[in-house]
Design a protein around this motif. Structure first.
Motif, PDB file in Angstrom:
ATOM      1  N   GLY A  36     -48.629  35.805 -33.405  1.00  0.00           N
ATOM      2  CA  GLY A  36     -47.286  36.364 -33.568  1.00  0.00           C
ATOM      3  C   GLY A  36     -46.746  37.007 -32.310  1.00  0.00           C
ATOM      4  N   SER A  37     -47.644  37.362 -31.399  1.00  0.00           N
ATOM      5  CA  SER A  37     -47.226  37.992 -30.144  1.00  0.00           C
ATOM      6  C   SER A  37     -47.181  36.987 -29.003  1.00  0.00           C
ATOM      7  N   GLY A  38     -47.358  35.722 -29.310  1.00  0.00           N
ATOM      8  CA  GLY A  38     -47.224  34.688 -28.273  1.00  0.00           C
ATOM      9  C   GLY A  38     -48.525  34.312 -27.626  1.00  0.00           C
ATOM     10  N   SER A  39     -49.543  33.943 -28.423  1.00  0.00           N
ATOM     11  CA  SER A  39     -50.828  33.549 -27.856  1.00  0.00           C
ATOM     12  C   SER A  39     -50.659  32.387 -26.893  1.00  0.00           C
ATOM     13  N   ASP A  40     -51.209  32.557 -25.688  1.00  0.00           N
ATOM     14  CA  ASP A  40     -51.135  31.496 -24.676  1.00  0.00           C
ATOM     15  C   ASP A  40     -51.795  30.225 -25.182  1.00  0.00           C
ATOM     16  N   GLU A  75     -58.287  34.616 -37.002  1.00  0.00           N
ATOM     17  CA  GLU A  75     -57.718  33.900 -38.136  1.00  0.00           C
ATOM     18  C   GLU A  75     -56.285  33.475 -37.833  1.00  0.00           C
ATOM     19  N   SER A  76     -55.526  34.351 -37.184  1.00  0.00           N
ATOM     20  CA  SER A  76     -54.140  34.036 -36.841  1.00  0.00           C
ATOM     21  C   SER A  76     -54.048  32.895 -35.838  1.00  0.00           C
ATOM     22  N   LYS A  82     -53.699  25.113 -36.669  1.00  0.00           N
ATOM     23  CA  LYS A  82     -53.486  24.274 -37.850  1.00  0.00           C
ATOM     24  C   LYS A  82     -52.011  23.943 -38.019  1.00  0.00           C
ATOM     25  N   LYS A  83     -51.180  24.959 -37.867  1.00  0.00           N
ATOM     26  CA  LYS A  83     -49.731  24.780 -38.064  1.00  0.00           C
ATOM     27  C   LYS A  83     -49.162  23.793 -37.047  1.00  0.00           C
ATOM     28  N   ALA A  84     -49.619  23.888 -35.794  1.00  0.00           N
ATOM     29  CA  ALA A  84     -49.131  22.974 -34.756  1.00  0.00           C
ATOM     30  C   ALA A  84     -49.438  21.528 -35.115  1.00  0.00           C
ATOM     31  N   CYS A  85     -50.652  21.289 -35.660  1.00  0.00           N
ATOM     32  CA  CYS A  85     -51.025  19.936 -36.070  1.00  0.00           C
ATOM     33  C   CYS A  85     -50.214  19.490 -37.283  1.00  0.00           C
TER      34      CYS A  85
END
Length: 226
Positions: A36-40, A75-76, A82-85
């Motif tokens: 949610g904070s912009g994981s690289d 988990e996030s 998962k969501k990207a796929c």
């Protein structure tokens, strides 16, 4: 096998392969931010699947980093992968690595010890594979190479490395992994049993600025040039 490279990943036809995400490394401080904070990592992964629109994505081991705990941020991050796929309609498969002892706590999708793409087998590379293949795609050692004083993550491509079959070793997808400098390494220095002749491994570096791959002579020859 025709392959292409992009941002520490390998693309074979409609299959994208990444290795050694080590999700959770650095969660003790501010080195890795939640999705949610912009994981690289998730942003880079999202860009990869958007660019290539694969049918399937294979994680060649060590999706996770910790052997004992799974922080909420892990988990996030896994949820972001998962969501990207899911958004591009790609099936996500994990071939567990030696760090994935806690995998069941965050992953309920398909897992395979060795994943076959035609005559290519993808696995983590920490153990000797059981399946026969023309080529093995692995991770595990996190290869980097030092060129003119600068270390770069690299792929290592070797013909006839294991059971007379080719081996392609991917760099760690996680930028927090410093990696292992392979310039002076011999086969016995590698953790993966699939490396049997380091002198014949050809380093390939992905140049992000030019968005192209840079190929170098085999390590045996490369060492003599330095």
């Amino acid at each position: 096998m025709t392959v292409s490279y992009d941002d520490r990943a390998l693309l074979r036809d409609r299959t994208l392969v990444v290795a050694d995400l080590h999700i959770g490394r650095g969660t003790g401080g501010n080195l890795e931010l939640p999705v949610g904070s912009g994981s690289d990592m998730v942003q880079r992964f999202q860009s990869l699947v958007d660019r290539h629109d694969p049918d399937e994505v294979v994680v060649a081991g060590d999706l996770l980093h910790s052997f004992q705990t799974v922080p909420r941020s892990v988990e996030s991050t896994v949820a972001g992968i998962k969501k990207a796929c899911r958004e591009v309609g790609a099936r996500l498969i994990v071939t567990p690595g030696n760090h994935d002892t806690m995998l069941d706590s965050v992953w309920d999708g398909p897992t395979e010890t060795e994943f076959r793409i035609g005559e290519t087998v993808v696995c983590h590379g920490h153990d000797a594979p059981e399946a026969d293949a023309d080529r093995y795609v692995v991770g595990h050692d996190h290869p980097t190479i030092s060129i003119e004083g600068q270390r770069q993550p690299c792929y290592l491509v070797g013909s006839g490395q294991y059971r007379d079959s080719d081996v392609v070793m991917l760099p760690s997808f996680n930028k927090l992994n410093a990696g292992v400098e392979v310039n002076e390494m011999r086969a016995s220095d590698f953790q993966s049993p699939l490396v049997t002749d380091a002198d014949r491994l050809e380093p390939v570096v992905w140049d992000e600025s030019g968005r192209e791959t840079l190929s170098f002579p085999p390590l045996g020859e490369f060492r003599r040039m330095l």
